[in-house]
Design a protein around this motif. Structure first.
Motif, PDB file in Angstrom:
ATOM      1  N   ALA A 156       0.826  -1.210   0.000  1.00 54.59           N
ATOM      2  CA  ALA A 156       0.000   0.000   0.000  1.00 54.59           C
ATOM      3  C   ALA A 156       0.860   1.259   0.000  1.00 54.59           C
ATOM      4  CB  ALA A 156      -0.932  -0.012   1.214  1.00 54.59           C
ATOM      5  N   ARG A 157       1.916   1.285   0.832  1.00 56.53           N
ATOM      6  CA  ARG A 157       2.799   2.468   0.868  1.00 56.53           C
ATOM      7  C   ARG A 157       3.475   2.692  -0.474  1.00 56.53           C
ATOM      8  NH1 ARG A 157       4.437   0.438   5.999  1.00 56.53           N
ATOM      9  NH2 ARG A 157       6.351  -0.404   5.051  1.00 56.53           N
ATOM     10  N   SER A 158       3.916   1.621  -1.107  1.00 55.20           N
ATOM     11  CA  SER A 158       4.608   1.741  -2.387  1.00 55.20           C
ATOM     12  C   SER A 158       3.670   2.249  -3.476  1.00 55.20           C
ATOM     13  CB  SER A 158       5.205   0.396  -2.797  1.00 55.20           C
ATOM     14  OG  SER A 158       6.145  -0.057  -1.839  1.00 55.20           O
ATOM     15  N   LEU A 159       2.449   1.757  -3.498  1.00 54.90           N
ATOM     16  CA  LEU A 159       1.489   2.213  -4.495  1.00 54.90           C
ATOM     17  C   LEU A 159       1.167   3.692  -4.316  1.00 54.90           C
ATOM     18  CD1 LEU A 159      -0.964  -0.829  -4.568  1.00 54.90           C
ATOM     19  CD2 LEU A 159       0.713  -0.192  -6.315  1.00 54.90           C
ATOM     20  N   GLU A 160       1.105   4.132  -3.072  1.00 61.80           N
ATOM     21  CA  GLU A 160       0.865   5.551  -2.811  1.00 61.80           C
ATOM     22  C   GLU A 160       2.077   6.397  -3.170  1.00 61.80           C
ATOM     23  OE1 GLU A 160      -0.994   6.730   0.860  1.00 61.80           O
ATOM     24  OE2 GLU A 160      -1.845   4.746   1.158  1.00 61.80           O
ATOM     25  N   GLN A 161       3.274   5.954  -2.744  1.00 54.79           N
ATOM     26  CA  GLN A 161       4.482   6.754  -2.919  1.00 54.79           C
ATOM     27  C   GLN A 161       4.965   6.774  -4.359  1.00 54.79           C
ATOM     28  OE1 GLN A 161       7.766   5.432  -0.533  1.00 54.79           O
ATOM     29  NE2 GLN A 161       9.170   7.012  -1.281  1.00 54.79           N
ATOM     30  N   TRP A 162       5.025   5.592  -4.994  1.00 53.65           N
ATOM     31  CA  TRP A 162       5.642   5.499  -6.315  1.00 53.65           C
ATOM     32  C   TRP A 162       4.655   5.604  -7.461  1.00 53.65           C
ATOM     33  CZ3 TRP A 162      10.340   6.556  -5.475  1.00 53.65           C
ATOM     34  CH2 TRP A 162      11.029   6.028  -4.377  1.00 53.65           C
ATOM     35  N   TRP A 163       3.447   5.114  -7.266  1.00 51.70           N
ATOM     36  CA  TRP A 163       2.452   5.164  -8.337  1.00 51.70           C
ATOM     37  C   TRP A 163       1.414   6.268  -8.140  1.00 51.70           C
ATOM     38  CZ3 TRP A 163       5.200   0.809  -7.492  1.00 51.70           C
ATOM     39  CH2 TRP A 163       5.646   0.099  -8.597  1.00 51.70           C
ATOM     40  N   GLY A 164       1.436   6.937  -7.000  1.00 53.69           N
ATOM     41  CA  GLY A 164       0.520   8.042  -6.763  1.00 53.69           C
ATOM     42  C   GLY A 164      -0.928   7.614  -6.607  1.00 53.69           C
ATOM     43  N   ILE A 165      -1.168   6.384  -6.151  1.00 52.62           N
ATOM     44  CA  ILE A 165      -2.534   5.889  -5.968  1.00 52.62           C
ATOM     45  C   ILE A 165      -2.964   6.134  -4.524  1.00 52.62           C
ATOM     46  CG2 ILE A 165      -4.033   3.859  -6.065  1.00 52.62           C
ATOM     47  CD1 ILE A 165      -2.073   2.664  -8.100  1.00 52.62           C
ATOM     48  N   ARG A 166      -3.927   6.955  -4.328  1.00 47.42           N
ATOM     49  CA  ARG A 166      -4.410   7.242  -2.978  1.00 47.42           C
ATOM     50  C   ARG A 166      -5.343   6.129  -2.524  1.00 47.42           C
ATOM     51  NH1 ARG A 166      -6.501  13.207  -2.076  1.00 47.42           N
ATOM     52  NH2 ARG A 166      -6.342  12.384   0.045  1.00 47.42           N
ATOM     53  N   ALA A 167      -5.149   5.672  -1.287  1.00 43.70           N
ATOM     54  CA  ALA A 167      -5.965   4.597  -0.709  1.00 43.70           C
ATOM     55  C   ALA A 167      -6.087   3.415  -1.658  1.00 43.70           C
ATOM     56  CB  ALA A 167      -7.353   5.118  -0.333  1.00 43.70           C
ATOM     57  N   ALA A 175      -8.761  -8.754   8.085  1.00 43.26           N
ATOM     58  CA  ALA A 175      -9.500  -7.948   9.066  1.00 43.26           C
ATOM     59  C   ALA A 175      -8.575  -6.940   9.750  1.00 43.26           C
ATOM     60  CB  ALA A 175     -10.161  -8.859  10.097  1.00 43.26           C
ATOM     61  N   ARG A 176      -7.347  -7.378  10.075  1.00 41.85           N
ATOM     62  CA  ARG A 176      -6.394  -6.453  10.702  1.00 41.85           C
ATOM     63  C   ARG A 176      -5.964  -5.367   9.711  1.00 41.85           C
ATOM     64  NH1 ARG A 176      -0.678  -8.382  13.221  1.00 41.85           N
ATOM     65  NH2 ARG A 176      -2.056  -9.719  14.517  1.00 41.85           N
ATOM     66  N   MET A 177      -5.754  -5.748   8.452  1.00 39.69           N
ATOM     67  CA  MET A 177      -5.414  -4.732   7.434  1.00 39.69           C
ATOM     68  C   MET A 177      -6.484  -3.651   7.381  1.00 39.69           C
ATOM     69  SD  MET A 177      -4.323  -7.235   4.264  1.00 39.69           S
ATOM     70  CE  MET A 177      -3.293  -8.687   4.540  1.00 39.69           C
ATOM     71  N   GLN A 178      -7.721  -4.077   7.358  1.00 42.50           N
ATOM     72  CA  GLN A 178      -8.824  -3.119   7.273  1.00 42.50           C
ATOM     73  C   GLN A 178      -8.869  -2.209   8.492  1.00 42.50           C
ATOM     74  OE1 GLN A 178     -12.036  -5.889   6.772  1.00 42.50           O
ATOM     75  NE2 GLN A 178     -11.803  -6.002   4.536  1.00 42.50           N
ATOM     76  N   ARG A 179      -8.624  -2.765   9.672  1.00 38.25           N
ATOM     77  CA  ARG A 179      -8.616  -1.935  10.886  1.00 38.25           C
ATOM     78  C   ARG A 179      -7.480  -0.916  10.854  1.00 38.25           C
ATOM     79  NH1 ARG A 179      -9.660  -7.003  13.350  1.00 38.25           N
ATOM     80  NH2 ARG A 179      -7.490  -7.180  14.052  1.00 38.25           N
ATOM     81  N   SER A 180      -6.385  -1.249  10.159  1.00 39.34           N
ATOM     82  CA  SER A 180      -5.251  -0.319  10.087  1.00 39.34           C
ATOM     83  C   SER A 180      -5.416   0.721   8.982  1.00 39.34           C
ATOM     84  CB  SER A 180      -3.953  -1.100   9.864  1.00 39.34           C
ATOM     85  OG  SER A 180      -3.915  -1.667   8.559  1.00 39.34           O
ATOM     86  N   GLY A 181      -6.513   0.653   8.250  1.00 41.42           N
ATOM     87  CA  GLY A 181      -6.781   1.649   7.222  1.00 41.42           C
ATOM     88  C   GLY A 181      -6.449   1.226   5.812  1.00 41.42           C
ATOM     89  N   ILE A 182      -6.022  -0.024   5.612  1.00 43.37           N
ATOM     90  CA  ILE A 182      -5.717  -0.518   4.272  1.00 43.37           C
ATOM     91  C   ILE A 182      -7.003  -1.038   3.634  1.00 43.37           C
ATOM     92  CG2 ILE A 182      -4.441  -2.248   2.933  1.00 43.37           C
ATOM     93  CD1 ILE A 182      -2.273  -2.151   5.071  1.00 43.37           C
ATOM     94  N   ALA A 183      -7.260  -0.629   2.404  1.00 46.58           N
ATOM     95  CA  ALA A 183      -8.473  -1.045   1.697  1.00 46.58           C
ATOM     96  C   ALA A 183      -8.251  -2.426   1.080  1.00 46.58           C
ATOM     97  CB  ALA A 183      -8.829  -0.030   0.620  1.00 46.58           C
ATOM     98  N   ALA A 184      -8.230  -3.428   1.941  1.00 47.17           N
ATOM     99  CA  ALA A 184      -8.002  -4.806   1.519  1.00 47.17           C
ATOM    100  C   ALA A 184      -9.308  -5.581   1.546  1.00 47.17           C
ATOM    101  CB  ALA A 184      -6.974  -5.477   2.414  1.00 47.17           C
ATOM    102  N   ARG A 185      -9.387  -6.596   0.682  1.00 47.94           N
ATOM    103  CA  ARG A 185     -10.568  -7.452   0.651  1.00 47.94           C
ATOM    104  C   ARG A 185     -10.124  -8.883   0.380  1.00 47.94           C
ATOM    105  NH1 ARG A 185     -14.822  -7.181  -4.043  1.00 47.94           N
ATOM    106  NH2 ARG A 185     -15.959  -9.087  -3.610  1.00 47.94           N
ATOM    107  N   GLY A 186     -10.730  -9.835   1.087  1.00 48.80           N
ATOM    108  CA  GLY A 186     -10.367 -11.230   0.887  1.00 48.80           C
ATOM    109  C   GLY A 186     -10.640 -12.059   2.132  1.00 48.80           C
ATOM    110  N   PRO A 187     -10.232 -13.324   2.112  1.00 52.47           N
ATOM    111  CA  PRO A 187      -9.536 -14.008   1.023  1.00 52.47           C
ATOM    112  C   PRO A 187     -10.452 -14.306  -0.164  1.00 52.47           C
ATOM    113  CG  PRO A 187      -9.958 -15.531   2.827  1.00 52.47           C
ATOM    114  CD  PRO A 187     -10.393 -14.184   3.303  1.00 52.47           C
ATOM    115  N   LEU A 188      -9.931 -14.041  -1.375  1.00 57.06           N
ATOM    116  CA  LEU A 188     -10.682 -14.235  -2.599  1.00 57.06           C
ATOM    117  C   LEU A 188     -10.112 -15.434  -3.370  1.00 57.06           C
ATOM    118  CD1 LEU A 188     -10.815 -10.509  -3.771  1.00 57.06           C
ATOM    119  CD2 LEU A 188     -12.598 -11.789  -2.561  1.00 57.06           C
ATOM    120  N   PRO A 189     -10.966 -16.211  -4.031  1.00 60.26           N
ATOM    121  CA  PRO A 189     -10.464 -17.348  -4.814  1.00 60.26           C
ATOM    122  C   PRO A 189      -9.523 -16.865  -5.921  1.00 60.26           C
ATOM    123  CG  PRO A 189     -12.843 -17.489  -4.512  1.00 60.26           C
ATOM    124  CD  PRO A 189     -12.433 -16.117  -4.050  1.00 60.26           C
TER     125      PRO A 189
END
Length: 329
Positions: free
Chosen positions: A191-202, A233-247
């Motif tokens: 998530a940090r890399s996508l924000e810092q290097w690719w400029g993707i917010r959240a 679940a922990r990722m989501q609580r820390s503010g990361i927009a994660a979803r899963g586990p997905l097949p």
């Protein structure tokens, strides 16, 4: 700013040296410094009928001088001597020390600020291990030398980005290697890399399951319930927009993939075949979590093609182009 890019020429018996020569013929918006044996590069140029003027890179003089944009048909080279004569397609463990010396020079130059990014041609893990040096891959080697606590390997082509929770492990070792803590740290680095290097917010991250159908509710494995689900679940609580586990067999369907900025796969061959199918000639390997930018090709040494001049430099070109983009940032 003209970024200075260090390019390691990789396994001398493979296609790395001639890919570097092919790349030198192209227009590049950077100062490109190839690390390798000058004699090897010259011999490979003659063998493949390449026309490249090899120019010495004097580190101290170049560091003080204004950087110059790469001139097509030339290649700045910092000479590192082969440890033994090298022939195309013939591995020699004696040259493993040479290959690692190239990586060390690139790593140390990047940490010192001499290089703005590092691009690596392919190495052969097996022959390095045959030389008595435990070597899992570039990702792990750079992380250890740069004292990076948690590197993450990601391959990208176009808008498709796939990061790995584990890298070069036997499949039987993957389950024991993933934990709630390790998955959360991988997601945080991604998530940090996508924000810092690719400029993707959240950035939106799809987290794969480990088992078929993401465990089928526990009937096909319990890692999803025991590890991956709690990690998400922990990722989501820390503010990361994660979803899963997905097949993993459906997450790459375009309709589903469109809702995410990156996929976190559990193991090497779960995610990377999709990336290579989508763009083998343009996919780039990026190491996230290092204190510098490092990109690489998405393929191996192709010993059977070495010396023929037929190897495609598309992936290496894409790796340099991405390194230029990220290095500027």
């Amino acid at each position: 700013m003209v970024p200075r890019i260090a390019l390691t020429s990789g396994e001398p018996a493979g296609i790395g040296p001639e890919l570097c020569l092919a790349l030198a013929a192209r227009a590049l918006d950077c100062e490109l410094v190839c690390l390798g044996d000058v004699g090897l590069l010259g011999e490979r140029a003659r063998l493949t009928h390449g026309r490249v003027e090899l120019r010495p890179y004097a580190a101290h003089a170049q560091r003080a001088a204004a950087r110059q944009t790469h001139t097509p048909g030339t290649l700045l080279v910092e000479h590192e001597a082969l440890r033994a004569p090298s022939a195309p397609g013939r591995l020699d463990p004696r040259n493993s020390a040479y290959v690692l010396a190239l990586l060390d020079r690139a790593n140390d130059g990047a940490l010192a600020g001499e290089f703005d990014a590092v691009v690596t041609a392919p190495v052969h893990k097996g022959v390095i291990n045959d030389a008595g040096v435990p070597f899992l891959g570039h990702t792990e080697y750079f992380a250890q030398r740069a004292h990076a606590a948690h590197p993450v390997m990601m391959l990208t082509t176009g808008t498709l980005r796939v990061a790995l929770a584990t890298t070069h492990l036997p499949l039987a070792a993957v389950s024991a290697a993933i934990s709630v803590d390790s998955l959360c740290e991988s997601a945080a680095v991604l998530a940090r890399s996508l924000e810092q290097w690719w400029g993707i917010r959240a950035p939106r991250i799809a987290v794969c399951g480990l088992n078929p159908h993401a465990g089928e509710g526990g009937y096909l494995g319990d890692e999803e319930r025991r590890v991956i689900g709690p990690a998400v679940a922990r990722m989501q609580r820390s503010g990361i927009a994660a979803r899963g586990p997905l097949p993993a067999d459906t997450v790459f369907v375009p309709r589903i993939l469109a809702g995410f900025d990156a996929v976190l796969a559990m193991y090497h061959d779960q995610g990377l075949p999709v990336v290579k199918y989508a763009g083998f000639d343009s996919a780039v390997n990026v190491t996230l979590g290092l204190p510098f930018v490092r990109t690489s090709v998405d393929h191996g040494t192709a010993l059977e093609l070495a010396g023929t001049g037929t190897a495609d430099a598309g992936s290496l070109t894409a790796a340099v182009q991405l390194a230029i983009e990220l290095g500027r940032r």
